[in-house]
Design a protein around this motif. Structure first.
Motif, PDB file in Angstrom:
ATOM      1  N   ILE A  75      -6.983 -16.481 -11.774  1.00 45.79           N
ATOM      2  CA  ILE A  75      -6.282 -15.432 -11.008  1.00 45.79           C
ATOM      3  C   ILE A  75      -4.846 -15.832 -10.619  1.00 45.79           C
ATOM      4  CG2 ILE A  75      -6.329 -14.125  -8.815  1.00 45.79           C
ATOM      5  CD1 ILE A  75      -9.392 -13.806  -9.315  1.00 45.79           C
ATOM      6  N   PRO A  76      -4.613 -17.063 -10.133  1.00 48.92           N
ATOM      7  CA  PRO A  76      -3.222 -17.386  -9.760  1.00 48.92           C
ATOM      8  C   PRO A  76      -2.252 -17.406 -10.942  1.00 48.92           C
ATOM      9  CG  PRO A  76      -4.759 -18.982  -8.831  1.00 48.92           C
ATOM     10  CD  PRO A  76      -5.528 -18.158  -9.799  1.00 48.92           C
ATOM     11  N   GLU A  77      -2.780 -17.558 -12.160  1.00 45.77           N
ATOM     12  CA  GLU A  77      -1.888 -17.693 -13.320  1.00 45.77           C
ATOM     13  C   GLU A  77      -1.787 -16.424 -14.160  1.00 45.77           C
ATOM     14  OE1 GLU A  77      -0.372 -20.313 -13.092  1.00 45.77           O
ATOM     15  OE2 GLU A  77      -1.722 -21.685 -12.061  1.00 45.77           O
ATOM     16  N   LYS A  78      -2.642 -15.434 -13.872  1.00 44.70           N
ATOM     17  CA  LYS A  78      -2.751 -14.331 -14.829  1.00 44.70           C
ATOM     18  C   LYS A  78      -1.490 -13.484 -14.943  1.00 44.70           C
ATOM     19  CE  LYS A  78      -5.334 -11.061 -11.930  1.00 44.70           C
ATOM     20  NZ  LYS A  78      -6.589 -10.306 -11.823  1.00 44.70           N
ATOM     21  N   LYS A  79      -0.756 -13.340 -13.857  1.00 37.09           N
ATOM     22  CA  LYS A  79       0.459 -12.517 -13.931  1.00 37.09           C
ATOM     23  C   LYS A  79       1.520 -13.209 -14.802  1.00 37.09           C
ATOM     24  CE  LYS A  79       3.572  -9.767 -11.174  1.00 37.09           C
ATOM     25  NZ  LYS A  79       4.172  -9.527  -9.871  1.00 37.09           N
ATOM     26  N   ALA A  80       1.688 -14.491 -14.569  1.00 33.32           N
ATOM     27  CA  ALA A  80       2.664 -15.255 -15.371  1.00 33.32           C
ATOM     28  C   ALA A  80       2.256 -15.224 -16.841  1.00 33.32           C
ATOM     29  CB  ALA A  80       2.732 -16.686 -14.872  1.00 33.32           C
ATOM     30  N   LEU A  81       0.950 -15.321 -17.062  1.00 29.28           N
ATOM     31  CA  LEU A  81       0.432 -15.295 -18.427  1.00 29.28           C
ATOM     32  C   LEU A  81       0.726 -13.951 -19.097  1.00 29.28           C
ATOM     33  CD1 LEU A  81      -1.460 -16.987 -20.360  1.00 29.28           C
ATOM     34  CD2 LEU A  81      -3.303 -15.575 -19.508  1.00 29.28           C
ATOM     35  N   TYR A  82       0.479 -12.883 -18.356  1.00 23.35           N
ATOM     36  CA  TYR A  82       0.711 -11.549 -18.897  1.00 23.35           C
ATOM     37  C   TYR A  82       2.199 -11.353 -19.222  1.00 23.35           C
ATOM     38  CZ  TYR A  82       1.058  -6.482 -19.236  1.00 23.35           C
ATOM     39  OH  TYR A  82       1.328  -5.216 -19.677  1.00 23.35           O
ATOM     40  N   ASN A  83       3.050 -11.811 -18.313  1.00 22.79           N
ATOM     41  CA  ASN A  83       4.494 -11.661 -18.522  1.00 22.79           C
ATOM     42  C   ASN A  83       4.960 -12.460 -19.739  1.00 22.79           C
ATOM     43  OD1 ASN A  83       6.277 -10.133 -16.434  1.00 22.79           O
ATOM     44  ND2 ASN A  83       4.492 -10.880 -15.337  1.00 22.79           N
ATOM     45  N   PHE A  84       4.404 -13.658 -19.898  1.00 22.51           N
ATOM     46  CA  PHE A  84       4.772 -14.485 -21.050  1.00 22.51           C
ATOM     47  C   PHE A  84       4.390 -13.779 -22.361  1.00 22.51           C
ATOM     48  CE2 PHE A  84       3.139 -17.692 -24.125  1.00 22.51           C
ATOM     49  CZ  PHE A  84       4.370 -18.194 -24.527  1.00 22.51           C
ATOM     50  N   ILE A  85       3.185 -13.211 -22.371  1.00 20.99           N
ATOM     51  CA  ILE A  85       2.716 -12.521 -23.579  1.00 20.99           C
ATOM     52  C   ILE A  85       3.579 -11.282 -23.839  1.00 20.99           C
ATOM     53  CG2 ILE A  85       0.781 -11.226 -24.577  1.00 20.99           C
ATOM     54  CD1 ILE A  85      -1.080 -13.165 -22.987  1.00 20.99           C
ATOM     55  N   LEU A  86       3.802 -10.518 -22.777  1.00 20.83           N
ATOM     56  CA  LEU A  86       4.571  -9.279 -22.902  1.00 20.83           C
ATOM     57  C   LEU A  86       5.975  -9.543 -23.465  1.00 20.83           C
ATOM     58  CD1 LEU A  86       4.485  -6.208 -22.064  1.00 20.83           C
ATOM     59  CD2 LEU A  86       5.613  -6.899 -19.975  1.00 20.83           C
ATOM     60  N   LYS A  87       6.621 -10.560 -22.905  1.00 17.71           N
ATOM     61  CA  LYS A  87       7.981 -10.869 -23.338  1.00 17.71           C
ATOM     62  C   LYS A  87       7.997 -11.497 -24.726  1.00 17.71           C
ATOM     63  CE  LYS A  87       9.401 -11.215 -18.568  1.00 17.71           C
ATOM     64  NZ  LYS A  87       9.716 -12.092 -17.436  1.00 17.71           N
TER      65      LYS A  87
END
Lengths: 180, 115
Positions: A31-43
Motif C-alpha cells: 500500500i505505501p508504494e502503490k501510488k509511486a508504482l502506478y505513476n512509474f508505470i503510467l509515465k
C-alpha cells in the motif's frame, strides 16, 4: 523455535503463513508504494491506458511471488523490478504487433498547469530515449531511486547505470535545448 | 524554454505530475487479491517451488553417501603382514639322493637351548 524459511519444509510454510496472513503482510508492504508504482508505470508507457493493465499485472505478480520475497530486503526496489519486467513485456508485445506508434504522444492526462509546456517537452525528451535509458531515467528522476537501488532493480552494474544515466541526461538536455 | 535545465528541475517537473490510481483499478486488484479469484493451484505451485533446498536434497544425499563409502573404503585396515618368522633353503643332491634343508628361525637358539 521457528526454523528459517530456507530450511522449512512445505508443511511448515503452509502452517506458518495462512492466505489471510500473506494478504495482510503483502498489503502492509504494498500500500505505501502503490501510488509511486502506478505513476512509474503510467509515465513509462507514455500515459497509455494500458498502464492500468500493467499495474494490475504487476500487483498480482507481486502478490503471487510475495512468499518468495526476502523481508530483510527493501520491498520498493523488488516491486519496481516486477513492474519493469511487465513494462518490458508490454513494449516487446507492442513491437511484435507493430503497434508501437499507438502509445506515443498521449499527454492528455498531464494537468494544465504553468509547467505543462515544459513537462510535455521533458516527457517528449524522455520518450526519445532508448528503452533502457528511459527506464533508468524515470527510476532516477521520477521514482527517486539511487544508483545502487536502480542496479538492484535493473540487474545492471552501478558503473553501467552511471554511464546510461549520463547519456540519457545529455540526450534529454540536448533535446530540450533544440526545442528552444 | 530554459536551455540550462538542471537535474533538480527535471525531478520537480516529473514529480509534479502525480496521478492517483483509478479507483476501479485499485478495487479490482484488491478484489483479485482478497478473493479466491486466482488461478487454480496457485499457492500449491508456490509452495512446491518455495524451498529450493528441497529439490537438491536427493542429489546431496547421494553425493554424501558416495563420499562416506569412499572414505570407509580408504580407511579400511589392510591385512597386517606377518613378520618373517623363518627362512627355509633347500639343497638337493640328486645323484647322491641327499636333500639338505636349512631353516633359519629367529628363536632357533632359544628353542635349541630349551631342548
Amino acid at each position: 523455535m521457528t526454523l528459517p524459511l530456507f530450511f522449512a519444509g512445505e508443511r511448515e510454510i503452509t502452517e506458518k503463513y495462512s492466505n489471510k496472513e500473506v494478504i495482510i503482510s503483502f498489503n502492509k508492504f504494498f500500500i505505501p508504494e502503490k501510488k509511486a508504482l502506478y505513476n512509474f508505470i503510467l509515465k513509462s508507457v507514455s500515459f497509455s491506458e494500458d498502464s492500468n493493465d500493467i499495474y494490475q499485472n504487476t500487483a498480482l505478480r507481486a502478490f503471487k511471488y510475495f512468499r518468495k520475497f526476502d523481508t530483510s530486503k527493501r520491498f520498493k526496489p523488488w516491486v519496481f523490478s516486477i513492474a519493469l519486467n511487465e513494462i518490458r513485456k508490454y513494449f516487446k508485445n507492442k513491437i511484435q504487433s507493430s503497434d508501437i506508434h499507438s502509445i506515443e504522444n498521449s499527454y492528455e492526462q498531464i494537468p494544465d498547469t504553468q509547467n505543462r509546456e515544459l513537462a510535455e517537452a521533458v516527457y517528449s525528451a524522455a520518450y526519445s530515449l532508448k528503452n533502457t535509458e528511459r527506464e533508468i531515467f524515470f527510476l532516477f528522476y521520477d521514482s527517486g531511486f539511487n544508483i545502487s537501488e536502480i542496479s538492484e532493480i535493473t540487474g545492471k552494474t552501478q558503473g553501467n547505470i552511471k554511464v546510461i544515466l549520463s547519456n540519457a541526461r545529455k540526450r534529454v538536455k540536448s533535446f530540450l535545448g533544440s526545442k528552444k | 524554454m530554459n536551455k540550462k535545465i538542471k537535474d533538480e528541475d527535471i525531478k520537480v517537473i516529473l514529480n509534479s505530475m502525480d496521478f492517483d490510481i483509478p479507483s476501479e483499478i485499485d478495487a479490482k486488484v484488491n478484489e483479485m487479491i482478497y478473493s479466491e479469484n486466482l488461478p487454480a493451484g496457485f499457492f500449491k505451485k508456490l509452495l512446491r517451488t518455495s524451498n529450493p533446498f528441497i529439490k537438491w536434497v536427493p542429489a546431496f544425499a547421494s553425493i554424501l553417501l558416495l563420499i562416506t563409502l569412499g572414505l570407509i573404503q580408504l580407511n579400511r585396515n589392510a591385512p597386517e603382514r606377518k613378520p618373517l618368522s623363518e627362512i627355509k633353503i633347500e639343497y638337493e643332491l640328486k645323484d647322491k639322493n641327499i636333500k639338505i634343508i636349512w631353516v633359519k628361525k629367529e628363536n632357533f637358539l632359544l628353542r635349541r637351548l630349551k631342548k
